[in-house]
Design a protein around this motif. Structure first.
Motif, PDB file in Angstrom:
ATOM      1  N   GLY A   1     -35.137  -5.476  10.191  1.00  0.00           N
ATOM      2  CA  GLY A   1     -36.024  -6.015   9.168  1.00  0.00           C
ATOM      3  C   GLY A   1     -35.492  -5.950   7.754  1.00  0.00           C
ATOM      4  O   GLY A   1     -36.024  -6.607   6.858  1.00  0.00           O
ATOM      5  N   LYS A   2     -34.442  -5.163   7.534  1.00  0.00           N
ATOM      6  CA  LYS A   2     -33.871  -5.033   6.189  1.00  0.00           C
ATOM      7  C   LYS A   2     -32.567  -5.816   6.092  1.00  0.00           C
ATOM      8  O   LYS A   2     -31.773  -5.829   7.031  1.00  0.00           O
ATOM      9  N   ILE A   3     -32.352  -6.429   4.943  1.00  0.00           N
ATOM     10  CA  ILE A   3     -31.093  -7.120   4.679  1.00  0.00           C
ATOM     11  C   ILE A   3     -30.281  -6.254   3.734  1.00  0.00           C
ATOM     12  O   ILE A   3     -30.751  -5.878   2.656  1.00  0.00           O
ATOM     13  N   LEU A   4     -29.061  -5.931   4.159  1.00  0.00           N
ATOM     14  CA  LEU A   4     -28.188  -5.036   3.411  1.00  0.00           C
ATOM     15  C   LEU A   4     -26.922  -5.781   3.011  1.00  0.00           C
ATOM     16  O   LEU A   4     -26.116  -6.130   3.878  1.00  0.00           O
ATOM     17  N   PRO A   5     -26.713  -6.034   1.713  1.00  0.00           N
ATOM     18  CA  PRO A   5     -25.486  -6.730   1.290  1.00  0.00           C
ATOM     19  C   PRO A   5     -24.245  -5.915   1.655  1.00  0.00           C
ATOM     20  O   PRO A   5     -24.241  -4.697   1.540  1.00  0.00           O
ATOM     21  N   MET A   6     -23.224  -6.597   2.118  1.00  0.00           N
ATOM     22  CA  MET A   6     -21.962  -5.943   2.448  1.00  0.00           C
ATOM     23  C   MET A   6     -21.058  -5.983   1.230  1.00  0.00           C
ATOM     24  O   MET A   6     -21.069  -6.947   0.473  1.00  0.00           O
ATOM     25  N   THR A   7     -20.264  -4.933   1.069  1.00  0.00           N
ATOM     26  CA  THR A   7     -19.329  -4.898  -0.046  1.00  0.00           C
ATOM     27  C   THR A   7     -18.183  -5.864   0.225  1.00  0.00           C
ATOM     28  O   THR A   7     -17.849  -6.136   1.378  1.00  0.00           O
ATOM     29  N   GLY A   8     -17.577  -6.364  -0.822  1.00  0.00           N
ATOM     30  CA  GLY A   8     -16.444  -7.273  -0.682  1.00  0.00           C
ATOM     31  C   GLY A   8     -15.193  -6.528  -0.272  1.00  0.00           C
ATOM     32  O   GLY A   8     -15.031  -5.352  -0.565  1.00  0.00           O
ATOM     33  N   GLY A   9     -14.313  -7.221   0.419  1.00  0.00           N
ATOM     34  CA  GLY A   9     -13.067  -6.610   0.871  1.00  0.00           C
ATOM     35  C   GLY A   9     -11.981  -6.712  -0.185  1.00  0.00           C
ATOM     36  O   GLY A   9     -11.946  -7.645  -0.974  1.00  0.00           O
ATOM     37  N   THR A  10     -11.082  -5.729  -0.180  1.00  0.00           N
ATOM     38  CA  THR A  10      -9.940  -5.738  -1.088  1.00  0.00           C
ATOM     39  C   THR A  10      -8.794  -6.522  -0.446  1.00  0.00           C
ATOM     40  O   THR A  10      -8.847  -6.867   0.741  1.00  0.00           O
ATOM     41  N   ALA A  11      -7.755  -6.759  -1.219  1.00  0.00           N
ATOM     42  CA  ALA A  11      -6.571  -7.439  -0.671  1.00  0.00           C
ATOM     43  C   ALA A  11      -5.980  -6.622   0.482  1.00  0.00           C
ATOM     44  O   ALA A  11      -5.631  -7.183   1.530  1.00  0.00           O
ATOM     45  N   ASN A  12      -5.875  -5.308   0.299  1.00  0.00           N
ATOM     46  CA  ASN A  12      -5.328  -4.476   1.368  1.00  0.00           C
ATOM     47  C   ASN A  12      -6.208  -4.505   2.614  1.00  0.00           C
ATOM     48  O   ASN A  12      -5.713  -4.542   3.735  1.00  0.00           O
ATOM     49  N   HIS A  13      -7.498  -4.489   2.427  1.00  0.00           N
ATOM     50  CA  HIS A  13      -8.446  -4.572   3.539  1.00  0.00           C
ATOM     51  C   HIS A  13      -8.190  -5.842   4.351  1.00  0.00           C
ATOM     52  O   HIS A  13      -8.067  -5.804   5.582  1.00  0.00           O
ATOM     53  N   ASN A  14      -8.091  -6.956   3.666  1.00  0.00           N
ATOM     54  CA  ASN A  14      -7.850  -8.234   4.344  1.00  0.00           C
ATOM     55  C   ASN A  14      -6.482  -8.294   5.002  1.00  0.00           C
ATOM     56  O   ASN A  14      -6.337  -8.844   6.103  1.00  0.00           O
ATOM     57  N   LYS A  15      -5.466  -7.751   4.340  1.00  0.00           N
ATOM     58  CA  LYS A  15      -4.121  -7.762   4.926  1.00  0.00           C
ATOM     59  C   LYS A  15      -4.058  -6.928   6.203  1.00  0.00           C
ATOM     60  O   LYS A  15      -3.429  -7.332   7.184  1.00  0.00           O
ATOM     61  N   ILE A  16      -4.701  -5.760   6.193  1.00  0.00           N
ATOM     62  CA  ILE A  16      -4.681  -4.899   7.383  1.00  0.00           C
ATOM     63  C   ILE A  16      -5.367  -5.589   8.552  1.00  0.00           C
ATOM     64  O   ILE A  16      -4.824  -5.647   9.657  1.00  0.00           O
ATOM     65  N   ALA A  17      -6.552  -6.127   8.332  1.00  0.00           N
ATOM     66  CA  ALA A  17      -7.253  -6.855   9.399  1.00  0.00           C
ATOM     67  C   ALA A  17      -6.407  -8.039   9.864  1.00  0.00           C
ATOM     68  O   ALA A  17      -6.297  -8.307  11.067  1.00  0.00           O
ATOM     69  N   GLY A  18      -5.804  -8.745   8.920  1.00  0.00           N
ATOM     70  CA  GLY A  18      -4.955  -9.886   9.254  1.00  0.00           C
ATOM     71  C   GLY A  18      -3.721  -9.494  10.038  1.00  0.00           C
ATOM     72  O   GLY A  18      -3.313 -10.209  10.969  1.00  0.00           O
ATOM     73  N   ASN A  19      -3.098  -8.376   9.683  1.00  0.00           N
ATOM     74  CA  ASN A  19      -1.909  -7.908  10.405  1.00  0.00           C
ATOM     75  C   ASN A  19      -2.234  -7.645  11.873  1.00  0.00           C
ATOM     76  O   ASN A  19      -1.465  -8.012  12.762  1.00  0.00           O
ATOM     77  N   LEU A  20      -3.367  -7.032  12.120  1.00  0.00           N
ATOM     78  CA  LEU A  20      -3.778  -6.769  13.488  1.00  0.00           C
ATOM     79  C   LEU A  20      -4.107  -8.081  14.207  1.00  0.00           C
ATOM     80  O   LEU A  20      -3.675  -8.316  15.336  1.00  0.00           O
ATOM     81  N   TYR A  21      -4.841  -8.934  13.526  1.00  0.00           N
ATOM     82  CA  TYR A  21      -5.272 -10.210  14.096  1.00  0.00           C
ATOM     83  C   TYR A  21      -4.088 -11.098  14.483  1.00  0.00           C
ATOM     84  O   TYR A  21      -4.080 -11.707  15.556  1.00  0.00           O
ATOM     85  N   LYS A  22      -3.089 -11.164  13.640  1.00  0.00           N
ATOM     86  CA  LYS A  22      -1.978 -12.087  13.935  1.00  0.00           C
ATOM     87  C   LYS A  22      -1.024 -11.545  15.000  1.00  0.00           C
ATOM     88  O   LYS A  22      -0.389 -12.330  15.696  1.00  0.00           O
ATOM     89  N   ARG A  23      -0.936 -10.224  15.164  1.00  0.00           N
ATOM     90  CA  ARG A  23      -0.031  -9.686  16.179  1.00  0.00           C
ATOM     91  C   ARG A  23      -0.673  -9.620  17.566  1.00  0.00           C
ATOM     92  O   ARG A  23       0.010  -9.661  18.572  1.00  0.00           O
ATOM     93  N   PHE A  24      -1.974  -9.506  17.610  1.00  0.00           N
ATOM     94  CA  PHE A  24      -2.665  -9.341  18.894  1.00  0.00           C
ATOM     95  C   PHE A  24      -2.420 -10.503  19.859  1.00  0.00           C
ATOM     96  O   PHE A  24      -2.019 -10.271  21.006  1.00  0.00           O
ATOM     97  N   PRO A  25      -2.655 -11.754  19.467  1.00  0.00           N
ATOM     98  CA  PRO A  25      -2.462 -12.853  20.435  1.00  0.00           C
ATOM     99  C   PRO A  25      -1.026 -12.966  20.946  1.00  0.00           C
ATOM    100  O   PRO A  25      -0.801 -13.379  22.085  1.00  0.00           O
ATOM    101  N   LEU A  26      -0.057 -12.589  20.136  1.00  0.00           N
ATOM    102  CA  LEU A  26       1.339 -12.662  20.560  1.00  0.00           C
ATOM    103  C   LEU A  26       1.607 -11.685  21.697  1.00  0.00           C
ATOM    104  O   LEU A  26       2.402 -11.957  22.584  1.00  0.00           O
ATOM    105  N   THR A  27       0.947 -10.544  21.661  1.00  0.00           N
ATOM    106  CA  THR A  27       1.172  -9.502  22.654  1.00  0.00           C
ATOM    107  C   THR A  27       0.394  -9.737  23.935  1.00  0.00           C
ATOM    108  O   THR A  27       0.874  -9.441  25.019  1.00  0.00           O
ATOM    109  N   VAL A  28      -0.815 -10.252  23.831  1.00  0.00           N
ATOM    110  CA  VAL A  28      -1.668 -10.409  25.018  1.00  0.00           C
ATOM    111  C   VAL A  28      -1.691 -11.842  25.534  1.00  0.00           C
ATOM    112  O   VAL A  28      -2.571 -12.209  26.304  1.00  0.00           O
ATOM    113  N   SER A  29      -0.724 -12.626  25.127  1.00  0.00           N
ATOM    114  CA  SER A  29      -0.652 -14.014  25.582  1.00  0.00           C
ATOM    115  C   SER A  29      -0.680 -14.055  27.105  1.00  0.00           C
ATOM    116  O   SER A  29       0.000 -13.289  27.781  1.00  0.00           O
ATOM    117  N   GLY A  30      -1.510 -14.924  27.647  1.00  0.00           N
ATOM    118  CA  GLY A  30      -1.640 -15.033  29.094  1.00  0.00           C
ATOM    119  C   GLY A  30      -2.712 -14.139  29.668  1.00  0.00           C
ATOM    120  O   GLY A  30      -3.060 -14.263  30.842  1.00  0.00           O
TER     121      GLY A  30
END
Length: 195
Positions: free
Chosen positions: A31-60
């Motif tokens: 019932g409550k709406i809670l605004p989320m804090t914005g991400g930093t450049a490092n936050h986005n890069k870390i999530a992106g680093n994991l995201y881009k390497r995962f499909p390469l490893t688990v292909s198939g």
């Protein structure tokens, strides 16, 4: 922690309508709406680093990976939230055929910030544990080499493993995937993050 908006209670339908039109992300908790804090450049890069390497490893293999903008619904706690990274085995189970909201992650990754680290380690992990399919929860510090891995065992206990060395390799248990902390933290400037 997240800051609460006005002291009004919203239905899930009202939240979804507001969230679709909003310029910023927010969580919905019973019932409550809670605004989320914005991400930093490092936050986005870390999530992106994991995201881009995962499909390469688990292909198939039969996994889907989602980053930042895919909403998660947790019915037990009436929570809509946006994990940094989610991995789903087989097909995503969408909430009422809404392809912006899933219900069945196998693995969730959160990149910690100073304002959300206690929430991510505490209440949010409590909420996430109620997801029947969830087998692994990864917390990545954006200010130093430090990764926390929580893995659900066969007897429904959660096993905690910590990685603090640049040379460490995070070996995921729920999927056949390994990534070095060097790769997770590729192009991360800790001095900028500390400011």
């Amino acid at each position: 922690m997240l800051a609460e908006t006005e002291k009004r209670y919203y239905t899930p339908e009202e939240y979804l309508a507001l969230d679709e039109a909003a310029e910023y992300k927010s969580e919905y908790l019973d019932g409550k709406i809670l605004p989320m804090t914005g991400g930093t450049a490092n936050h986005n890069k870390i999530a992106g680093n994991l995201y881009k390497r995962f499909p390469l490893t688990v292909s198939g293999q039969n996994y889907e990976i989602f980053i930042n903008d895919m909403r998660l619904w947790i019915p037990r706690y009436r929570l809509y939230t946006y994990p940094d990274v989610m991995v789903i085995q087989d097909e995503p189970v969408y909430l009422e055929n809404n392809t912006t909201t899933v219900t069945n992650p196998l693995l969730i990754v959160e990149v910690l910030s100073k304002s959300t680290k206690d929430y991510d380690r505490g209440e949010k992990f409590l909420y996430y544990r109620s997801i029947p399919e969830l087998r692994e929860y990864i917390l990545i510090d954006q200010y130093k080499y430090h990764v926390e891995q929580l893995t659900k065992t066969a007897n429904d206990k959660w096993l905690f493993t910590e990685y603090e060395s640049e040379d460490s390799v995070l070996a995921m248990d729920s999927v056949e995937f390994q990534i070095s902390l060097t790769d997770i933290y590729d192009r991360i400037n800790f001095e900028v993050a500390a400011e």
